[in-house]
Design a protein around this motif. Structure first.
Motif, short mmCIF file in Angstrom:
data_model
loop_
_atom_site.label_atom_id
_atom_site.label_comp_id
_atom_site.label_asym_id
_atom_site.label_seq_id
_atom_site.Cartn_x
_atom_site.Cartn_y
_atom_site.Cartn_z
N ALA A 67 5.19 4.27 -5.42
CA ALA A 67 4.57 4.20 -6.74
C ALA A 67 3.36 3.28 -6.67
N ASP A 91 2.49 8.27 -5.33
CA ASP A 91 2.86 8.60 -6.70
C ASP A 91 2.04 7.70 -7.63
N GLY A 94 3.37 6.30 -10.97
CA GLY A 94 4.72 6.84 -11.01
C GLY A 94 5.77 5.83 -11.45
N ASP A 95 6.95 6.35 -11.74
CA ASP A 95 8.07 5.53 -12.19
C ASP A 95 8.57 4.69 -11.03
N ALA A 97 11.15 2.88 -10.78
CA ALA A 97 12.60 2.97 -10.63
C ALA A 97 13.00 4.17 -9.79
N ALA A 98 12.15 5.19 -9.74
CA ALA A 98 12.44 6.40 -8.97
C ALA A 98 11.74 6.40 -7.62
N GLU A 111 6.58 -4.30 -14.59
CA GLU A 111 7.00 -2.91 -14.51
C GLU A 111 7.49 -2.55 -13.12
N CYS A 115 11.61 -1.16 -9.18
CA CYS A 115 11.80 -0.54 -7.88
C CYS A 115 12.78 -1.36 -7.06
#
Length: 250
Positions: A67, A91, A94-95, A97-98, A111, A115
């Motif tokens: 990300a 990404d 991108g998120d 967490a994903a 934010e 991760c």
């Protein structure tokens, strides 16, 4: 343009073989007064060091997602091609967490803590300065990258047909990205040696293409401007003239 290039890393290798001394990215931040110019050779060196950091420091493997919580910036451009060199998915926005790993600028550090993998922080300060103290939960990119090798060799071949970039809900393979970059270069009438001034953000394909990929594919260069709204029309015209800009996207 080399029609056989199938990834952004391929595009950079062709650019390096053609003319390593020519400018590739000229970056302005009109909030700080920063100006940085990177030749193809200098940009390639940053990419190699960053790719080595990804592969060895973060243990990133092909197919993993990074990300990138970063604005339009010369270091973001480096990260985009470094991800391609390793075979991981860049990404953009991108998120976290994903994602398997996260690279965050100073305004998105909270934010990025979502991760669970490795986290790198970029100060985005002039001259690539490090943070006075590394942010909690992060390693400082400016501390980690200088010791990396100047030559990069991927442990596994990069598959041009594997996902390479995700931005704004669109996911592209390396080959699709290279094809789009060449098509955009033709659409923007970017010939070898052209200078495209772009103030578009990096949160869409259009911004990424104008701010890196299309000029790279064309043998051209980009004048990448952040916070351009702080510049008067007269000063913008002076920049266009001094930087020998041939076309603009603002």
């Amino acid at each position: 343009m080399n029609a056989s290039d199938r990834t952004p890393a391929d595009l950079l290798r062709s650019a390096l073989a053609a003319d390593p001394a020519r400018p590739l990215v000229t970056y302005y931040d009109d909030a700080t007064g920063e100006r940085v110019e990177l030749s193809v050779a200098t940009f390639s060196n940053w990419v190699a060091k960053t790719a080595n950091l990804l592969q060895d420091g973060l243990s990133a493997e092909p197919g993993e997602r990074v990300a990138l919580l970063l604005p339009a910036h010369w270091q973001t451009a480096v990260w985009l091609v470094a991800c391609s060199s390793v075979g991981v998915v860049a990404d953009v926005g991108g998120d976290p967490a994903a994602a398997d790993h996260v690279v965050a600028g100073p305004d998105r550090l909270d934010e990025g803590l979502a991760c669970r993998g490795e986290r790198l922080a970029l100060s985005l300060a002039p001259l690539g300065r490090r943070f006075p103290t590394p942010p909690a939960g992060y390693d400082d990119y400016a501390v980690e990258v200088p010791t990396q090798g100047d030559v990069f060799a991927a442990y596994a071949p990069v598959d041009p047909d594997a996902p390479a970039l995700s931005v704004g809900g669109t996911e592209l393979t390396g080959a699709e990205l290279a094809d789009r970059a060449r098509a955009d270069a033709r659409r923007l009438d970017l010939a070898s040696g052209a200078r495209l001034l772009s103030a578009l953000p990096y949160d869409t394909w259009e911004g990424l293409s104008a701010g890196l990929y299309a000029p790279l594919a064309a043998g051209a260069s980009v004048v990448l401007c952040r916070n351009l709204d702080q510049l008067s029309p007269e000063d913008l015209q002076k920049r266009v003239e001094s930087e020998r800009v041939t076309s603009t996207l603002v």
